[in-house]
Design an enzyme around this catalytic site. Structure first.
Site, PDB file in Angstrom:
ATOM      1  N   TYR A  48       0.821  -1.213   0.000  1.00 47.25           N
ATOM      2  CA  TYR A  48       0.000   0.000   0.000  1.00 47.25           C
ATOM      3  C   TYR A  48       0.858   1.268   0.000  1.00 47.25           C
ATOM      4  O   TYR A  48       0.344   2.360  -0.229  1.00 47.25           O
ATOM      5  CB  TYR A  48      -0.926   0.044   1.215  1.00 47.25           C
ATOM      6  N   ILE A 225     -12.900  -5.056   7.425  1.00 45.95           N
ATOM      7  CA  ILE A 225     -11.970  -3.922   7.472  1.00 45.95           C
ATOM      8  C   ILE A 225     -12.269  -2.956   6.313  1.00 45.95           C
ATOM      9  O   ILE A 225     -11.478  -2.817   5.396  1.00 45.95           O
ATOM     10  CB  ILE A 225     -10.496  -4.385   7.446  1.00 45.95           C
ATOM     11  N   LYS A 227     -12.425   0.234   4.044  1.00 42.54           N
ATOM     12  CA  LYS A 227     -11.566   1.405   3.917  1.00 42.54           C
ATOM     13  C   LYS A 227     -12.451   2.638   3.770  1.00 42.54           C
ATOM     14  O   LYS A 227     -13.563   2.576   3.241  1.00 42.54           O
ATOM     15  CB  LYS A 227     -10.623   1.265   2.732  1.00 42.54           C
ATOM     16  N   ASN A 237     -19.477   3.757   8.910  1.00 41.56           N
ATOM     17  CA  ASN A 237     -19.092   2.349   9.026  1.00 41.56           C
ATOM     18  C   ASN A 237     -19.073   1.906  10.483  1.00 41.56           C
ATOM     19  O   ASN A 237     -19.522   0.807  10.818  1.00 41.56           O
ATOM     20  CB  ASN A 237     -17.715   2.126   8.391  1.00 41.56           C
TER      21      ASN A 237
END
Length: 271
Positions: A48, A225, A227, A237
């Protein structure tokens, strides 16, 4: 904002993903915002190219490091035994921490060798540099092989998982092997927003489709998880933790007969 998050073997079941969060300033701010909103599980990866910014975000938040479950991943070209040892230490340095809560094998391809790769992860575990071994994008037979080979505990297999790719066989294989499942792309890169079944459940509860997908995963015993970069999405979220789906909701989502895989590189083990 809900303040409690269920855990799976010590891993918070709602985490904060950082894939494509590669603008350093934005990454620092979004990680800080997530932690101060309540998240305690942060996920990144060597590939990443944002480990340093993720570490800065953790340092900037008004949250102790020991309260954060921090995971990163070793890229497929770094999976030879000695490369795992070297690049894991480099990741820890970039993150500005003393240890990782979990270190994943990002893909069981490239330089991956079960004996060599997993023995290196076991060494890092024995040294106290990692608390848990993770695997990612492993097929059912690869999950069992990794568990059999690795001397350290394998906590989780991180895979793409959402209502358009429920992966029941893989979930069953992980459960049988004593391995938790972590879902990346848990809202199918936005595709679930256009899914009528998800839209119906969202309208019924007065919540976003993203919250429905995240709550559905939690009902399946899967850690998600998602993003996000904006504070609005980060908080939306997180609010999924207060959403309780009933049997009718779950059955409706389970009835989706369309399959969409969002992450499908040529080197994936299923190709």
């Amino acid at each position: 904002m809900p303040g409690t998050c269920p855990t799976a073997n010590g891993m918070p079941m709602l985490g904060f993903g950082t894939w494509q969060n590669d603008d350093p300033d934005q990454c620092v701010e979004s990680v800080r915002t997530a932690l101060e909103a309540g998240y305690r599980h942060i996920d990144t990866a060597q590939a990443y190219d944002n480990e340093a910014a993720v570490g800065e975000g953790i340092a900037a938040a008004d949250v102790d490091r020991d309260e954060v479950f921090l995971a990163t991943k070793v890229w497929r070209s770094n999976l030879a035994h000695d490369d795992v040892l070297e690049t894991a230490r480099e990741s820890i340095d970039r993150l500005g921490v003393d240890y990782l809560d979990m270190l994943y094998i990002h893909w069981p391809t490239g330089e991956y060798d079960p004996e060599g790769t997993l023995s290196a992860l076991s060494e890092l575990y024995d040294e106290g540099l990692i608390e848990n071994v993770g695997i990612s994008n492993f097929l059912p037979e690869q999950v069992q092989e990794a568990v059999d080979v690795c001397n350290a505990p394998i906590l989780a297999n991180q895979v793409e998982l959402h209502p358009l790719l429920p992966q029941p066989d893989l979930r069953e294989a992980c459960e049988n092997a004593g391995v938790e499942v972590v879902a990346y792309s848990p809202i199918a890169r936005g595709e679930i927003f256009d899914q009528p079944e998800v839209q119906d459940v969202a309208a019924k509860h007065g919540v976003s489709e993203a919250q429905v997908s995240l709550a559905w995963l939690r009902e399946k015993g899967v850690t998600a998880i998602p993003k996000a970069t904006s504070e609005e999405h980060i908080r939306d979220n997180w609010a999924s933790l207060t959403l309780e789906l009933d049997r009718e909701d779950i059955d409706k989502i389970d009835s989706i007969d369309e399959t969409q895989r969002q992450v499908d590189p040529s080197f994936a083990p299923w190709n």
